[in-house]
Design a protein around this motif. Structure first.
Motif, PDB file in Angstrom:
ATOM      1  N   ILE A  55     137.313  -8.732  73.936  1.00  0.00           N
ATOM      2  CA  ILE A  55     135.923  -9.039  73.611  1.00  0.00           C
ATOM      3  C   ILE A  55     135.770 -10.345  72.832  1.00  0.00           C
ATOM      4  CG2 ILE A  55     133.844  -8.207  72.472  1.00  0.00           C
ATOM      5  CD1 ILE A  55     134.654  -6.733  75.097  1.00  0.00           C
ATOM      6  N   PRO A  56     136.460 -10.535  71.716  1.00  0.00           N
ATOM      7  CA  PRO A  56     136.269 -11.797  70.986  1.00  0.00           C
ATOM      8  C   PRO A  56     136.698 -13.025  71.789  1.00  0.00           C
ATOM      9  CG  PRO A  56     138.072 -10.520  70.033  1.00  0.00           C
ATOM     10  CD  PRO A  56     137.346  -9.617  70.975  1.00  0.00           C
ATOM     11  N   SER A  57     137.731 -12.910  72.599  1.00  0.00           N
ATOM     12  CA  SER A  57     138.154 -14.064  73.396  1.00  0.00           C
ATOM     13  C   SER A  57     137.102 -14.426  74.436  1.00  0.00           C
ATOM     14  CB  SER A  57     139.505 -13.787  74.067  1.00  0.00           C
ATOM     15  OG  SER A  57     139.424 -12.706  74.975  1.00  0.00           O
ATOM     16  N   LYS A  58     136.444 -13.426  75.017  1.00  0.00           N
ATOM     17  CA  LYS A  58     135.399 -13.726  76.007  1.00  0.00           C
ATOM     18  C   LYS A  58     134.175 -14.335  75.332  1.00  0.00           C
ATOM     19  CE  LYS A  58     138.355 -12.095  78.623  1.00  0.00           C
ATOM     20  NZ  LYS A  58     139.336 -11.984  77.543  1.00  0.00           N
ATOM     21  N   ALA A  59     133.885 -13.926  74.113  1.00  0.00           N
ATOM     22  CA  ALA A  59     132.768 -14.528  73.377  1.00  0.00           C
ATOM     23  C   ALA A  59     133.041 -16.011  73.141  1.00  0.00           C
ATOM     24  CB  ALA A  59     132.558 -13.806  72.053  1.00  0.00           C
ATOM     25  N   LEU A  60     134.266 -16.347  72.760  1.00  0.00           N
ATOM     26  CA  LEU A  60     134.619 -17.749  72.516  1.00  0.00           C
ATOM     27  C   LEU A  60     134.660 -18.541  73.825  1.00  0.00           C
ATOM     28  CD1 LEU A  60     137.398 -17.583  69.772  1.00  0.00           C
ATOM     29  CD2 LEU A  60     134.931 -17.843  69.496  1.00  0.00           C
ATOM     30  N   SER A  93     131.358 -16.946  63.913  1.00  0.00           N
ATOM     31  CA  SER A  93     130.460 -15.933  63.359  1.00  0.00           C
ATOM     32  C   SER A  93     129.810 -15.110  64.473  1.00  0.00           C
ATOM     33  CB  SER A  93     129.394 -16.595  62.495  1.00  0.00           C
ATOM     34  OG  SER A  93     128.456 -15.654  62.028  1.00  0.00           O
ATOM     35  N   ARG A  94     129.383 -15.793  65.535  1.00  0.00           N
ATOM     36  CA  ARG A  94     128.777 -15.080  66.672  1.00  0.00           C
ATOM     37  C   ARG A  94     129.789 -14.114  67.284  1.00  0.00           C
ATOM     38  NH1 ARG A  94     129.184 -15.790  72.162  1.00  0.00           N
ATOM     39  NH2 ARG A  94     127.444 -14.954  73.395  1.00  0.00           N
ATOM     40  N   LYS A  95     131.018 -14.592  67.442  1.00  0.00           N
ATOM     41  CA  LYS A  95     132.081 -13.731  67.969  1.00  0.00           C
ATOM     42  C   LYS A  95     132.257 -12.494  67.102  1.00  0.00           C
ATOM     43  CE  LYS A  95     136.085 -14.459  66.580  1.00  0.00           C
ATOM     44  NZ  LYS A  95     136.963 -14.007  65.484  1.00  0.00           N
ATOM     45  N   ASN A  96     132.260 -12.685  65.780  1.00  0.00           N
ATOM     46  CA  ASN A  96     132.435 -11.559  64.853  1.00  0.00           C
ATOM     47  C   ASN A  96     131.276 -10.574  64.923  1.00  0.00           C
ATOM     48  OD1 ASN A  96     134.873 -12.636  63.983  1.00  0.00           O
ATOM     49  ND2 ASN A  96     133.969 -13.676  62.214  1.00  0.00           N
ATOM     50  N   GLU A  97     130.073 -11.090  65.102  1.00  0.00           N
ATOM     51  CA  GLU A  97     128.906 -10.218  65.217  1.00  0.00           C
ATOM     52  C   GLU A  97     129.000  -9.318  66.447  1.00  0.00           C
ATOM     53  OE1 GLU A  97     125.536 -12.766  65.246  1.00  0.00           O
ATOM     54  OE2 GLU A  97     125.758 -13.380  63.140  1.00  0.00           O
TER      55      GLU A  97
END
Length: 479
Positions: A55-60, A93-97
């Motif tokens: 999930i975080p890698s796809k957000a980035l 920050s967006r990734k963390n959210e």
């Protein structure tokens, strides 16, 4: 006396939490043991995938691709954008959210399904007893009356020649949280993780060099797809060095000095950050007691049968800690299978139709057999392919690179494999997965009406091409 449940799941990643939810849906009193805590000490479900993986890698990847397009592609649409910049802190920050929202959502699902989340590190003792060591070191035991599902997950492989320090030499977890764009980023390993994270930071301005010890690029993928991917990444600016075996990496004067060997002998490179992405290993160290029949093999994987049953009746192991690809969706389906078998149902996973995806730009996705695998197995096959360059929707999207390829049995026409590199490949592959799940022939797909203009028309055309009937490309002359 230990507290009792019908089913205890050890591990709250995409295998474990899905297994727990399915077990609860089937009427079992269910508990799930998970030890994950973030840097702030907050307990979290979701395992590696939701917290520091998928999930975080796809957000980035999404953020970095938008930035790259704003710099390099908007002009082709007649859009002028000057002095475009990226706020890395906001991107992180967006990734963390997103991670917060999704991991919190699993906790809500646990509550809604009546699943008890036991916080701590689980260890299986045998006789369906699970020992849990809480974060304050308090040890408790829990008993399952129906079954136990072990979902221990996996860990990044640490290599002796490039020891991770968490600051200059990092795993994929560290690469998700860089405070600024590294001017020079080195990546050891041209696998899924290395390519995805390298693509993120290359798109926002980093000079990325990928060092891969193997002589071939993406050796686990279809060669035609791998060749197209390598050509595309080179064009994008990723410097991929094949046959480059790293012999040492150390931090000197605030930078990482990497020594490696290739066909030209000893080489060296200097980086601001170095990502070690050489793969993952099962997280199975010290997870079993002495009084269990569950067996861990030489490579650290828990030994199971085709239905993930261990040598101990009613005890299953799933996901990254057992054989097969280390994929979140594979773990989830194994979790469902284990829970359903415990409920007396015919749980099943069809392992030859599990898709693989690499979420770079362009995306890559495949399912079933490659041409090389079919040749090695002496299977007589035919293929049909179609380039996105001839697809109207892809042209309109300015994403006309790549292709769709379908492989079918020469006699029965059953689809044996499908390979896509191009826009939205991760979504498009599912049409062919469904077809293969129902043992469809390529003609079945060829006769389905596909909306125009869509990317999926390329699947239609590739299926038509198998019999020489593609409409929007010139078909090879029949021999």
């Amino acid at each position: 006396m230990s507290q009792q449940y019908d089913v205890i799941v050890v591990g709250g990643g995409p295998g474990g939490y899905v297994a727990a939810i399915r077990a609860a849906q089937l009427g079992f009193k269910t508990a799930c043991v998970e030890m994950w805590q973030d840097d702030a000490g907050k307990d979290r479900l979701g395992g590696t995938c939701l917290n520091v993986g998928c999930i975080p890698s796809k957000a980035l990847l999404e953020s970095s691709e938008l930035f790259h397009k704003s710099q390099h592609e908007l002009a082709t649409h007649g859009i002028s954008a000057e002095n475009v910049s990226i706020d890395i802190a906001k991107m992180i920050s967006r990734k963390n959210e997103i991670v917060d929202q999704l991991t919190g959502g699993i906790a809500q699902l646990f509550q809604a399904n009546g699943i008890e989340w036991i916080k701590g590190r689980g260890r299986y003792l045998g006789d369906k007893v699970v020992e849990v060591t809480a974060h304050d070191d308090k040890v408790s035991e829990y008993k399952a009356t129906k079954g136990v599902i072990l979902a221990f997950g996996s860990l990044p492989i640490d290599i002796p020649v490039a020891k991770m320090d968490g600051e200059h030499i990092v795993s994929s977890t560290g690469a998700l949280d860089f405070a600024e764009v590294p001017k020079r980023l080195g990546v050891i390993g041209a696998g899924v993780i290395g390519l995805e994270m390298g693509s993120v930071w290359q798109a926002v301005g980093s000079e990325v060099t990928v060092l891969e010890a193997m002589p071939d690029f993406l050796p686990f993928a279809d060669k035609q797809l791998a060749k197209e991917a390598q050509r595309t990444f080179k064009k994008q600016g990723l410097d991929i060095k094949l046959g480059a075996k790293v012999t040492n990496a150390e931090v000197k004067d605030g930078e990482v000095v990497v020594s490696y060997e290739d066909k030209n002998g000893e080489q060296s490179a200097h980086f601001d950050k170095l990502l070690v992405a050489v793969g993952r290993k099962p997280n199975t160290q010290d997870v079993l007691g002495e009084n269990t029949k569950v067996v861990i093999g030489d490579r650290g994987f828990i030994e199971v049968d085709e239905h993930c049953q261990t040598a101990e009746q009613g005890v299953f192991a799933i996901g990254d800690c057992v054989r097969g690809p280390m994929l979140a969706h594979k773990a989830s389906e194994e979790g469902v299978m284990a829970a359903e078998i415990l409920a007396g149902q015919a749980g099943h996973v069809r392992y030859d139709v599990i898709p693989s995806v690499i979420y770079t730009h362009p995306e890559m996705a495949w399912v079933g057999q490659s041409e090389e695998q079919l040749k090695e197995a002496s299977v007589d096959y035919v293929k049909g392919d179609f380039p996105f360059a001839a697809n109207g929707r892809a042209k309109a999207m300015n994403a006309a690179g790549g292709f769709v390829k379908i492989l079918a049995d020469a006699e029965s026409d059953e689809i044996l494999g499908a390979h896509i590199i191009g826009p939205n490949a991760s979504e498009m592959i599912h049409e062919l997965i469904v077809a293969m799940e129902f043992y469809a022939a390529s003609e079945d797909v060829a006769r389905i009406i596909h909306a125009h203009p869509t990317l999926s028309e390329s699947i239609h055309e590739a299926a038509l091409a198998i019999s020489g009937g593609a409409i929007h490309k010139v078909n090879p002359k029949k021999k």
